[in-house]
Scaffold this motif. Structure first.
Motif, short mmCIF file in Angstrom:
data_model
loop_
_atom_site.label_atom_id
_atom_site.label_comp_id
_atom_site.label_asym_id
_atom_site.label_seq_id
_atom_site.Cartn_x
_atom_site.Cartn_y
_atom_site.Cartn_z
N ILE A 28 0.77 -1.20 0.05
CA ILE A 28 -0.06 -0.11 -0.08
C ILE A 28 0.77 1.35 -0.08
N MET A 29 1.88 1.32 0.86
CA MET A 29 2.83 2.44 0.97
C MET A 29 3.32 2.74 -0.49
N THR A 88 2.25 1.82 -3.37
CA THR A 88 1.23 2.46 -4.38
C THR A 88 0.95 3.93 -4.25
N ALA A 89 1.21 4.32 -3.00
CA ALA A 89 0.84 5.67 -2.56
C ALA A 89 1.96 6.81 -2.77
N THR A 90 3.18 6.10 -3.23
CA THR A 90 4.14 7.08 -3.45
C THR A 90 4.40 7.18 -4.86
N PRO A 91 3.99 8.27 -5.45
CA PRO A 91 4.07 8.52 -6.80
C PRO A 91 5.68 8.57 -7.36
N VAL A 148 7.49 11.63 -6.09
CA VAL A 148 7.70 11.75 -4.63
C VAL A 148 9.09 10.80 -4.26
N ARG A 163 -0.77 -6.11 -5.03
CA ARG A 163 -1.98 -6.08 -4.33
C ARG A 163 -2.89 -6.87 -5.26
N LEU A 205 2.20 15.07 0.49
CA LEU A 205 1.56 14.31 -0.46
C LEU A 205 1.46 12.70 -0.29
N LEU A 206 2.60 12.36 0.16
CA LEU A 206 2.59 10.98 0.47
C LEU A 206 1.69 10.43 1.46
N VAL A 243 -1.90 10.46 0.43
CA VAL A 243 -2.41 9.45 -0.52
C VAL A 243 -2.34 8.17 0.07
N LEU A 244 -1.25 8.05 1.23
CA LEU A 244 -1.26 6.86 1.82
C LEU A 244 -2.63 6.50 2.71
N ASN A 249 -5.51 5.55 0.75
CA ASN A 249 -5.44 4.03 0.50
C ASN A 249 -5.45 3.18 1.55
#
Lengths: 692, 349, 484
Positions: free
Chosen positions: B172-173, B175-178, B181, B233, C463-464, C467-468, C471
């Motif tokens: 999850i972490m 996927t949350a980090t584009p 970033v 995932r 931002l991280l 978004v985290l 999710n």
């Protein structure tokens, strides 16, 4: 692993208790369950859904999932305690000594593995045999389960087989290592009746041939009667009665068993003269079980202060027969049933619905994915002609693919007929789609659906859903009037008025089905199509819902089109019967005409296939070969010719090339068959009551 | 099967035509052309001069005709301009227009035009840049796919276990980090003295010639991280579903050991769904490529896209679009075919 | 004024403690995972007293210790927050001062959680969220930024400086740098997270950036859902040619590399043609259609009620719609400029439109799939057999029962939209360059990243975390909604 010779009982379950643990509470699923199984014996476990019968089976397999735990008692397999076995020991036993067969054959086969490989795996794991030996064994067993062309079978994937063939493969897989114990969990529930009969016979024969003991779990008393030596009836997590088949069926000693038998339609029951007796109340939820006897609140013989005090133990009533009832010695078990409210059979009124040469063909793409534009015509309904009268019940009987659902859709206007006419009060509605029908017509023809868990919108209250039906049928001037009418409808289906504010998930299956009935009658429907309205319900609830339907029908003079595959219930409640096979009506007549000879060969087989839970009934034994052909690809000539046992009599070539015409025998009894009148006259009744 | 692929190819070409036409139309809108005229000609051109400049170079024709010319199905323009010079689409700049000038010169003829920024033929630029990006993507896929599948399978084989929870949180972490970033964080941590862990280089320019662990790991990890979590995932979801399927219970009760259940019975079924996801992930990776190439100054395909777009280099931008659209559609095709092959239920019907 | 250190007087006590505890916890978790591979399975048999067998031995001990360490970490974290509030300015270091600046957010969070947990059994799916640790952490992270944006955007709290103000001498200075003397007395004396390339306060830019994200991302996602639902339901329910066409268009948009699309749509030249306004006019009409059809299908049988409700909802919506899409600077003027009370800066509009445009096809596909599944249910057949209109069936029978997966996807999609917004900012597209949104700030910072790492990190981490959070929230919701 060596299979050491062993003489004692194969399986001994002693005071087994199993619970499931959720975040909120412990849910006891099985309590103090005891049973033992001798070599070569078949034990049936019978009960309604949620009574814990499947949990027993999984407990024996030691496979209870993440939340399940055995909280007491012991399970001994060939004298060895299973509860304390290590994973390796269990793995050795599973598949080689104990095998299991489940309800859904398609789901229990790996879709991405060839059948041969799945079969060969078993001896390769347990006996370490070579690939060639395993293949030879697989071939042998597949031949044993009477599958055509075994080599091709072994080389196919599960989805290429029909449901009946899949179940045979599952049986073959279970027999690969010649296990001493076979557990069958509702093995035929997902199959059609005629296919079921063949599979049951196969299981019986193979059980004898391999000398396997069987634990047969089912909700169907008739099926257990046909397959088992001994029976154990379960209610709400407990075994309530245990004994030989004859003992329990003929001399039941527990009120629940008795009530169960009274609520299933056996031959002789009749909706007017001898109505079924439903068990009052509902199945208790696992965490809301009463103290004392679990069946107490629903029992006719309940004695306050005695039945609701403390735990009740199994008591021996005599030779090999035990019951969990304190009052078993006091109850007069042979007292005749206090007859339910007998009613006059209403005379059928004028004709309200008439079908004239109705045909419905579909055009479908030949193959969904690789379609190249070629289409096929599926003949879902062929020349349906019949009429239905006011307050009459017309049953439409048939197995999957017979076209009964298509017929319902055409009648409702969800599809339009290809040709022919449907006349409602002499007004043609066959080619009017539902959007173009006027409100009155729509409200007149309504439907009750099969699956209670699907029939109500899960995100709308019960009251709102009925109100919506009233709105759309333009009944009532304002919300107040509609609300009053909605409460009346709840009264009609005997549901408390508080249910108006409940969400569907708070209702039991039977209650949901009642709401479905109330909704169908919102606009005073005159014709109600009931599509297997009770087949998904438990036996004890079935009777209550059926009776409700009958009662409303009598009051409202409704015409009921009752679609079902269950001949017992059809015989019980219908006035006339129409038997369908692959889109054709093969036989039609009054209930008596259809249930007694002469029969159409298909009706004959169907009658023989339906298990009847009565030891006094003698059935003629007819087993059909093969499976029902696909409606996409029907056989030439008579639709039934591929499975017909009478084909030789009528002349093979004739059956294989010509579609028979409908012949009318005495009193409007119609049969679509090539058999001559003389042959017909030779037919013997399938079901006979042994002399009492 | 052949018919199926043909139909897919047909659909693919139709999609490609639609998409390139949209790009063509957008890049050929009047304000874009005016900007082009001013950058190519003279920044202080009068409005009339702009119009005649455009007219002279065939930009004044209707969009559909221009598109046809670019595609190579219509003959290229030959225009005698108001300044007296005859210009033809198919004649090289400065060359005379004569009989040897071909009539058609479009993408179909292999003539992708000339980049106005790099002063090179578009096809040449794209070929070299695509090669560089291919190198980057190769390493990314090599790291991402096995990593994601292993994480997904390990997490999904025992749902709700501690291993599952741990690995799920990690995915999850990620996927949350584009990419922008994770790239920034990775550079700040591992390529600057701020945290005292300056192990890698913050730019990958040198990796174009000579990729080493030091200059190439950060860009590869940056792209891989984002996609990895997503695939993991999906794999986990598919694996948990398969592990609760009836046939896995059948296998367990047949006495198959846990390892064999996972490897022989569950894995193949569990990989059908993620396979599609992985293939559909490729166009998504294109995003990451653009960001990472910009961030790490690695002059590949994505970097070219940014250059072409920000400088309104029409021909180059069109070339880039055609290639990326084809990459996307091609992976879709592979995913469809692969799905059919992995799934016997569809293959044999 | 002196330069602030990172941790102030916590540096010697609480910070090392929490660091050590975290390290121990992490090591413990990894050890547990490794041991879990080899440990025997928990036995099926329960103890004789009916309790479940717990895992004994080393692994069991480890589990217990890890649990305690985790509690310790949480307590230490709480201690830092509480203690820092009572310390005089400057003593608690940068960390402490930042925690202090967020005080209104902490209070709001505590109140929200206290209320929600108290009434969680009455709050449906939202209440169930508080049964899942993952879900709660996600919810906390999301609400942190929601409250921050509210307090910054509406009450002008939290931020220390104007996000656009430049003070000479603080260019690229590291966190905790004091503002040079000579400012007003109530001027905040430090740049908590340092200054950027243009000598603006990074901390203030980051918290102001949250306002932009919170304004655009959820709203754009709502619009994308309206478009996706309004088109996806008929496509899935009716199938046929309509479905083929809409699916083709959706796949067309999905096959377009997102960055290319942005580059093509969000350049000043394209904006000048008014294309984004026209796209906006097209996309923004879907909420009107959605609401109109929703009401009409429900109350069609009751004429006067229907008209009344339609008027109440549609009249204001139509007015807003006209004001939004009408823009004097573009060719699209459909509303008298004198009455145009809503002026959206063209930068925001174009960003908004492109984000909605990119998201809608995915929502369309999800809704279509759900509709395909749900339309086979008996209650849909029941609605058909009583002659309901197709829109009633789609919006009132199918849509409410698809809400579970849609809510989960909604959370995920806000996160994805946030990432897209960041991407746009990262390439300097759309929003004005001085805008404090996170993407632009990262873009500003990354140019000098190898020399000054500090300006790019705070927006990246902000931002991280958002978004985290989204999710995790989605994951928690999915898990809890499946538990029924």
């Amino acid at each position: 692993m060596d299979k050491a010779p062993y003489d004692g009982p194969i399986l001994e379950i002693d005071r087994l208790s199993i619970s499931f643990f959720t975040r909120l509470r412990e849910i006891p699923a099985v309590m103090n369950f005891s049973a033992s199984l001798q070599p070569g014996e078949a034990l049936g476990i019978v009960g309604e859904s949620g009574c814990g019968k499947s949990t027993v089976a999984l407990g024996v397999m030691q496979d209870l999932g993440v939340n399940g735990r055995i909280v007491g008692g012991s399970i001994k397999f060939k004298g060895r305690e299973m509860n304390t076995m290590t994973r390796e020991e269990l793995r050795d036993i599973r598949g080689s000594e104990i095998a299991m067969i489940y309800q859904e054959p398609m789901a229990s086969l790996n879709p991405a593995m060839r059948i041969g490989k799945q079969l060969m795996e078993v001896p390769m794991i347990h006996e370490g045999v070579s690939k060639e030996d395993a293949y030879a064994r697989a071939l042998e067993v597949v031949t044993d389960v009477k599958l055509p062309d075994p080599e091709r079978m072994l080389n196919s994937f599960p989805h290429q087989l029909s449901g009946g063939q899949q179940q045979r493969i599952v049986i073959a897989m279970a027999l690969m290592s010649k296990p001493s114990l076979l557990i069958l969990d509702e093995p035929t529930t997902a199959l059609d009746v005629t296919v079921e009969a063949a599979v049951v016979e196969l299981v019986k024969d193979l059980g004898k041939k391999y000398g396997t003991s069987m634990l047969f779990i089912s909700h169907n008393l008739g099926l257990v009667l046909e397959t088992c030596d001994r029976i154990c009836v379960m209610y709400s997590g407990e075994a309530v009665e245990r004994g030989t088949i004859e003992g329990v069926f003929d001399e039941m000693r527990h009120p629940y068993t008795q009530a169960l038998f009274r609520s299933i339609p056996l031959p002789g029951a009749d909706k007017n003269a001898r109505p079924l007796v439903a068990i009052p109340g509902n199945f208790p939820l696992p965490h809301e079980r009463p103290t004392g006897c679990n069946f107490g609140p629903r029992c006719d013989y309940f004695e306050a202060g005695r039945c609701d005090q403390g735990h009740i133990f199994m008591e021996d009533t005599g030779f090999d027969h035990e019951t969990r009832c304190l009052r078993h010695a006091e109850i007069d078990w042979n007292a005749p049933l206090v007859a339910g409210a007998q009613t006059e059979k209403p005379a059928p009124g004028r004709v309200v619905l008439k079908m004239d040469n109705l045909k419905k063909y579909y055009e479908v793409a030949a193959s969904a994915l690789f379609s190249g534009g070629s289409t096929k015509v599926v003949k879902a309904n062929e020349t349906l002609t019949f009429e239905a009268r006011e307050s009459e019940t017309l049953a439409i009987v048939g197995e999957s693919g017979c076209g009964k659902s298509t017929f319902a859709k055409v009648l409702m206007g969800l599809e339009t007929a290809t040709s022919g006419e449907i006349l409602l009060d002499n007004k043609s509605i066959g080619d009017i789609p539902i959007e173009k029908r006027d409100t009155k017509t729509i409200a007149d023809v309504q439907m009750v659906f099969q699956n209670p868990f699907d029939t109500l919108n899960p995100s709308m209250t019960v009251g709102r859903q009925i109100m919506r039906a009233l709105e759309i049928f333009k009944i009532g001037k304002n919300d107040g009037e509609r609300r009053a009418r909605m409460l009346d409808l709840l009264d009609l289906v005997k549901l408390p008025r508080e249910f108006a504010g409940r969400m569907p998930r708070q209702l039991s299956g039977g209650q949901k089905q009642r709401v479905g009935i109330a909704r169908a009658f919102a606009g005073d429907a005159r014709i109600v199509v009931a599509d297997e309205p009770v087949s998904a319900l438990d036996v004890s609830v079935q009777a209550a819902v059926t009776d409700l339907l009958m009662e409303i029908q009598r009051e409202h003079k409704t015409t009921l089109l009752f679609i079902s595959h269950d001949l017992s219930i059809v015989r019980y409640l219908s006035d006339r019967v129409m038997v369908m096979y692959l889109g054709h009506v093969v036989e039609m007549g009054t209930t008596d005409q259809v249930f007694s000879p002469p029969y159409h060969p298909y009706t004959e087989a169907l009658l023989s296939a339906v298990p009847i839970a009565d030891t006094k009934v003698k059935k003629k034994h007819i087993v059909l070969e093969g499976d029902i052909p696909s409606a996409m690809n029907p056989p030439p000539g008579c639709p039934f010719q591929t499975r017909c046992n009478w084909k030789d009599k009528a002349g093979r070539t004739k059956c294989e090339t010509e579609v028979p015409v409908v012949r009318t025998l005495a009193n409007g009894h119609q049969i679509k068959c090539h058999l001559t009148d003389a042959d017909m006259a030779e037919m013997e009744p399938v079901i006979q009551m042994a002399a009492e | 099967m052949g018919l199926f692929i043909l139909r897919r190819l047909g659909l693919m070409i139709l999609t490609a035509l639609c998409l390139t036409f949209i790009v063509f139309w957008l890049t050929n809108l009047l304000p874009n052309l005016e900007k082009l005229a001013k950058t190519q000609g003279n920044a202080r051109m009068s409005d009339e001069a702009v119009v005649s400049w455009l007219e002279n170079r065939g930009y004044g024709q209707p969009t559909l005709i221009k598109y046809g010319e670019w595609l190579g199905v219509l003959p290229g323009y030959v225009i005698e301009g108001q300044d007296g010079t005859v210009r033809a689409r198919c004649a090289p700049i400065g060359a005379e227009v004569d009989d040897t000038t071909p009539a058609f010169c479009g993408v179909l003829q292999g003539d992708w035009g000339q980049s106005t920024v790099f002063r090179n033929p578009v096809s040449e630029i794209i070929a070299t840049r695509l090669g560089l990006t291919g190198k980057l993507m190769g390493f990314v896929l090599l790291l991402m796919i096995p990593g994601a599948l292993i994480i997904g399978v390990l997490a999904g084989m025992r749902e709700g276990s501690r291993l599952d929870r741990g690995l799920s949180t990690v995915s999850i972490m990620s996927t949350a980090t584009p990419e922008y970033v994770s790239g920034v964080v990775l550079i700040a941590v591992f390529a600057t003295p701020t945290f005292g862990m300056q192990f890698f280089k913050g730019t990958a320019t040198s990796a174009m010639e000579n990729a080493t662990f030091e200059n190439f790991l950060l860009p590869v990890v940056t792209i891989a991280l984002y996609g990895m979590g997503y695939i993991a995932r999906m794999t986990r979801a598919s694996m948990t579903e398969v592990m609760t399927a009836q046939y896995v219970r059948t296998a367990r009760l047949k006495g198959v050991s846990f390892t064999n259940i996972v490897m022989k019975h569950a894995l193949r079924n569990a990989l059908i769904a993620p396979f599609t996801v992985i293939m559909l992930q490729v166009p998504w990776l294109l995003n990451g490529v653009v960001i990472v190439e910009t961030l790490f100054n690695y002059k590949g395909f994505g970097w070219t896209l940014v250059q072409a777009a920000s400088n309104n280099d029409i021909e180059l931008l069109l070339g880039v679009s055609v290639v990326s659209v084809f990459v996307v559609l091609f992976t879709q095709l592979i995913s469809d075919i692969g799905y059919v092959f992995l799934n016997p239920r569809i293959r044999i019907s | 004024m002196e330069e602030l250190s990172w941790t102030g007087s916590f540096g010697s006590t609480l910070i090392p403690a929490i660091t050590i505890a975290s390290a121990v916890f992490l090591a413990g978790v990894i050890l547990q995972l490794v041991m879990g591979f080899f440990a025997p399975e928990v036995k099926l048999q329960a103890n004789t007293d009916g309790t479940l067998q717990s895992r004994g031995g080393l692994l069991g001990q480890l589990e217990k210790i890890n649990g305690q360490v985790f509690t310790l970490i949480v307590l230490l974290g709480a201690a830092i927050i509480v203690v820092s509030w009572f310390m005089p300015y400057g003593k608690a270091g940068i960390l402490g001062e930042i925690i202090k600046r967020f005080l209104p957010v902490w209070i709001a969070l505590i109140v929200t959680f206290a209320l929600s947990i108290t009434f969680k059994r009455k709050l449906g799916l939202y209440g169930k969220l508080f049964d899942s640790t993952i879900g709660m952490i996600g919810f906390a992270l999301v609400m942190f930024w929601v409250f921050t944006s509210i307090f910054v955007g509406v009450f002008d709290l939290i931020a220390t400086h104007d996000p656009l103000q430049q003070i000479s001498g603080i260019k690229n200075k590291t966190p905790g740098f004091p503002v040079p003397d000579g400012q007003d007395a109530d001027f905040y004396p430090h740049y908590l997270l340092g200054g950027d390339n243009l000598a603006r306060d990074i901390f203030s830019r980051v918290v102001h950036g949250s306002v932009i994200v919170m304004l655009i991302a959820p709203l754009a996602t709502v619009f994308a859902f309206m478009v996706g639902i309004t088109l996806g339901l008929p496509a899935g329910y009716h199938g046929g040619k309509l479905d083929t066409f809409l699916s083709f268009v959706a796949n067309l948009i999905l096959a377009f590399p997102v960055i290319l699309l942005f580059y093509l749509l969000v350049t000043p030249e394209i904006v000048a043609t008014g294309l984004p306004n026209f796209m906006g006019a097209f996309l923004f009409i879907f909420p009107l259609i959605f609401c109109g059809v929703l009401i009409n299908s429900r109350y069609k049988t009751q004429g006067s009620k229907n008209t009344l409700y339609l008027a109440i909802v549609l009249v204001p919506l139509v007015l807003i719609y006209l004001m939004v899409i009408s823009d004097t600077a573009s060719p699209l003027v459909v509303w008298p400029p004198a009455l145009d009370f809503i002026a959206i800066p063209s930068g925001i509009l174009v960003v908004f439109v492109s984000v909605v445009f990119v998201n809608s096809p995915t929502v369309f596909r999800i809704v279509r799939g759900l509709a395909l599944d749900i339309k086979t249910r008996d209650y849909v057949a029941a609605a058909q057999t009583r002659g309901e209109g197709t829109w009633y069936i789609m919006l009132w029978e199918i849509l409410p029962n698809a809400r579970g997966p849609l809510i989960v996807d909604f959370c995920l999609r806000i996160g994805y939209t946030t990432i897209l917004l960041g991407t746009l900012g990262f390439f300097g597209l759309g929003l004005p360059p001085e805008s404090p949104d996170w993407g632009s700030t990262i873009n500003e910072g990354r140019k000098l990243l190898l020399i000054y790492a500090h300006p790019a990190l705070p927006p990246a981490i902000a931002l991280l975390s958002l978004v985290l959070g989204l999710n995790l929230l989605a994951d928690g919701l999915r898990e809890e909604s499946l538990k029924d």
